[in-house]
Design a protein around this motif. Structure first.
Motif, PDB file in Angstrom:
ATOM      1  N   ILE A   1      46.772 -10.787  82.426  1.00  0.00           N
ATOM      2  CA  ILE A   1      46.662  -9.806  81.547  1.00  0.00           C
ATOM      3  C   ILE A   1      46.537 -10.212  80.055  1.00  0.00           C
ATOM      4  N   ASP A   2      47.461 -11.206  79.740  1.00  0.00           N
ATOM      5  CA  ASP A   2      47.650 -11.807  78.346  1.00  0.00           C
ATOM      6  C   ASP A   2      46.376 -12.385  78.062  1.00  0.00           C
ATOM      7  N   ASP A   3      45.962 -13.608  78.533  1.00  0.00           N
ATOM      8  CA  ASP A   3      44.955 -14.471  78.348  1.00  0.00           C
ATOM      9  C   ASP A   3      43.711 -13.731  78.475  1.00  0.00           C
ATOM     10  N   ALA A   4      43.446 -12.611  79.627  1.00  0.00           N
ATOM     11  CA  ALA A   4      42.320 -11.916  79.550  1.00  0.00           C
ATOM     12  C   ALA A   4      42.172 -11.058  78.510  1.00  0.00           C
ATOM     13  N   SER A   5      43.075 -10.210  77.930  1.00  0.00           N
ATOM     14  CA  SER A   5      43.050  -9.518  76.761  1.00  0.00           C
ATOM     15  C   SER A   5      42.557 -10.019  75.691  1.00  0.00           C
ATOM     16  N   LEU A   6      43.365 -11.257  75.334  1.00  0.00           N
ATOM     17  CA  LEU A   6      42.943 -12.029  74.017  1.00  0.00           C
ATOM     18  C   LEU A   6      41.533 -12.428  74.230  1.00  0.00           C
ATOM     19  N   LEU A   7      40.988 -12.904  75.285  1.00  0.00           N
ATOM     20  CA  LEU A   7      39.508 -13.182  75.296  1.00  0.00           C
ATOM     21  C   LEU A   7      38.723 -12.191  75.458  1.00  0.00           C
ATOM     22  N   ALA A   8      38.967 -10.955  76.057  1.00  0.00           N
ATOM     23  CA  ALA A   8      38.247 -10.019  75.989  1.00  0.00           C
ATOM     24  C   ALA A   8      38.009  -8.949  74.714  1.00  0.00           C
ATOM     25  N   SER A   9      39.035  -9.538  73.764  1.00  0.00           N
ATOM     26  CA  SER A   9      39.032  -8.847  72.474  1.00  0.00           C
ATOM     27  C   SER A   9      38.119  -9.532  71.935  1.00  0.00           C
ATOM     28  N   GLU A  10      38.267 -11.015  71.744  1.00  0.00           N
ATOM     29  CA  GLU A  10      37.382 -11.928  70.854  1.00  0.00           C
ATOM     30  C   GLU A  10      35.877 -11.572  71.575  1.00  0.00           C
ATOM     31  N   LEU A  11      35.531 -11.657  72.744  1.00  0.00           N
ATOM     32  CA  LEU A  11      34.180 -11.521  72.872  1.00  0.00           C
ATOM     33  C   LEU A  11      33.448 -10.104  72.763  1.00  0.00           C
ATOM     34  N   LEU A  12      34.268  -9.077  72.945  1.00  0.00           N
ATOM     35  CA  LEU A  12      33.848  -7.793  72.812  1.00  0.00           C
ATOM     36  C   LEU A  12      33.883  -7.519  71.187  1.00  0.00           C
ATOM     37  N   GLY A  13      35.004  -7.969  70.495  1.00  0.00           N
ATOM     38  CA  GLY A  13      35.154  -7.893  69.089  1.00  0.00           C
ATOM     39  C   GLY A  13      33.771  -8.439  68.547  1.00  0.00           C
ATOM     40  N   ASN A  14      33.535  -9.648  68.663  1.00  0.00           N
ATOM     41  CA  ASN A  14      32.385 -10.320  68.122  1.00  0.00           C
ATOM     42  C   ASN A  14      30.978  -9.723  68.426  1.00  0.00           C
ATOM     43  N   ALA A  15      30.878  -9.151  69.536  1.00  0.00           N
ATOM     44  CA  ALA A  15      29.760  -8.397  69.992  1.00  0.00           C
ATOM     45  C   ALA A  15      29.539  -7.070  68.985  1.00  0.00           C
ATOM     46  N   ILE A  16      30.588  -6.131  68.592  1.00  0.00           N
ATOM     47  CA  ILE A  16      30.514  -5.189  67.747  1.00  0.00           C
ATOM     48  C   ILE A  16      30.500  -5.526  66.481  1.00  0.00           C
ATOM     49  N   ARG A  17      31.338  -6.721  66.030  1.00  0.00           N
ATOM     50  CA  ARG A  17      31.385  -7.090  64.503  1.00  0.00           C
ATOM     51  C   ARG A  17      29.778  -7.547  64.213  1.00  0.00           C
ATOM     52  N   HIS A  18      29.118  -8.342  65.135  1.00  0.00           N
ATOM     53  CA  HIS A  18      27.976  -8.945  64.434  1.00  0.00           C
ATOM     54  C   HIS A  18      26.814  -8.381  65.109  1.00  0.00           C
ATOM     55  N   THR A  19      26.726  -7.113  65.635  1.00  0.00           N
ATOM     56  CA  THR A  19      25.608  -6.521  66.130  1.00  0.00           C
ATOM     57  C   THR A  19      25.481  -4.967  65.467  1.00  0.00           C
ATOM     58  N   GLU A  20      24.434  -4.479  65.625  1.00  0.00           N
ATOM     59  CA  GLU A  20      24.450  -2.919  65.192  1.00  0.00           C
ATOM     60  C   GLU A  20      24.400  -1.880  66.229  1.00  0.00           C
ATOM     61  N   GLY A  21      24.231  -2.689  67.663  1.00  0.00           N
ATOM     62  CA  GLY A  21      24.032  -1.568  68.761  1.00  0.00           C
ATOM     63  C   GLY A  21      25.092  -1.446  69.740  1.00  0.00           C
ATOM     64  N   PRO A  22      25.068  -0.958  70.860  1.00  0.00           N
ATOM     65  CA  PRO A  22      25.910  -0.889  72.193  1.00  0.00           C
ATOM     66  C   PRO A  22      26.428  -2.228  72.329  1.00  0.00           C
ATOM     67  N   ALA A  23      27.451  -2.176  73.303  1.00  0.00           N
ATOM     68  CA  ALA A  23      27.843  -3.336  73.976  1.00  0.00           C
ATOM     69  C   ALA A  23      28.455  -2.983  75.222  1.00  0.00           C
ATOM     70  N   ALA A  24      28.845  -4.151  75.957  1.00  0.00           N
ATOM     71  CA  ALA A  24      29.478  -3.828  77.426  1.00  0.00           C
ATOM     72  C   ALA A  24      30.354  -4.979  77.604  1.00  0.00           C
ATOM     73  N   LEU A  25      31.526  -4.652  78.200  1.00  0.00           N
ATOM     74  CA  LEU A  25      32.210  -5.602  78.955  1.00  0.00           C
ATOM     75  C   LEU A  25      32.370  -5.641  80.254  1.00  0.00           C
ATOM     76  N   LYS A  26      32.038  -6.890  80.712  1.00  0.00           N
ATOM     77  CA  LYS A  26      31.923  -6.884  82.252  1.00  0.00           C
ATOM     78  C   LYS A  26      33.098  -7.864  82.762  1.00  0.00           C
ATOM     79  N   LEU A  27      33.928  -7.494  83.795  1.00  0.00           N
ATOM     80  CA  LEU A  27      34.995  -7.943  84.452  1.00  0.00           C
ATOM     81  C   LEU A  27      34.587  -7.995  86.053  1.00  0.00           C
ATOM     82  N   ARG A  28      34.601  -9.731  86.207  1.00  0.00           N
ATOM     83  CA  ARG A  28      34.168  -9.921  87.946  1.00  0.00           C
ATOM     84  C   ARG A  28      35.296 -10.841  88.307  1.00  0.00           C
TER      85      ARG A  28
END
Length: 135
Positions: free
Chosen positions: A45-72
């Motif tokens: 949970i701790d590492d995955a939350s940090l990494l997901a926040s970075e990946l999704l945060g970048n997707a939202i911060r640097h684009t103007e469209g929708p985004a998605a988070l995939k977990l597998r």
């Protein structure tokens, strides 16, 4: 949230589609915590939350469209990925130092990215990282 069981209960996949809204990062983090808790992987949970926040945060911060988070999870490792509508490589010329990617590089076992083009007008990129299973 969509769940697909590929080969049994140890292999699973979820995709959370989010609007272009910075609040979506906290919602995704909460959802990630519930998914990992449900699948009895609290050690990730701790590492995955940090990494997901970075990946999704970048997707939202640097684009103007929708985004998605995939977990597998494939029974051994957890792959986290963020899709966004901008095909520009992550950490491109408009992102000074790419701090979040340095964090991803330091915390993940592996990471990468690729351009997405479905041929149906949907384009962008997918940035992913992997964490090994917790002991």
């Amino acid at each position: 949230m969509r769940n697909t069981h590929a080969t049994g209960p140890s292999t699973w996949e979820y995709t959370l589609y989010v609007p272009h809204d910075p609040r979506a990062v906290a919602i995704a983090r909460h959802t990630l915590t519930r998914v990992l808790t449900t699948h009895r992987l609290p050690g990730l949970i701790d590492d995955a939350s940090l990494l997901a926040s970075e990946l999704l945060g970048n997707a939202i911060r640097h684009t103007e469209g929708p985004a998605a988070l995939k977990l597998r999870h494939n029974g051994r490792a957890l792959r986290l990925g963020a899709w966004d509508t901008d095909p520009t490589p992550p950490g491109g010329p408009t992102v000074p130092d790419g701090y979040g990617l340095h964090l991803v590089d330091a915390c993940a076992d592996d990471w990468g990215w690729f351009r997405v083009n479905t041929g149906a007008g949907a384009a962008g990129k997918y940035v992913w990282c992997e964490l090994g299973a917790a002991d």
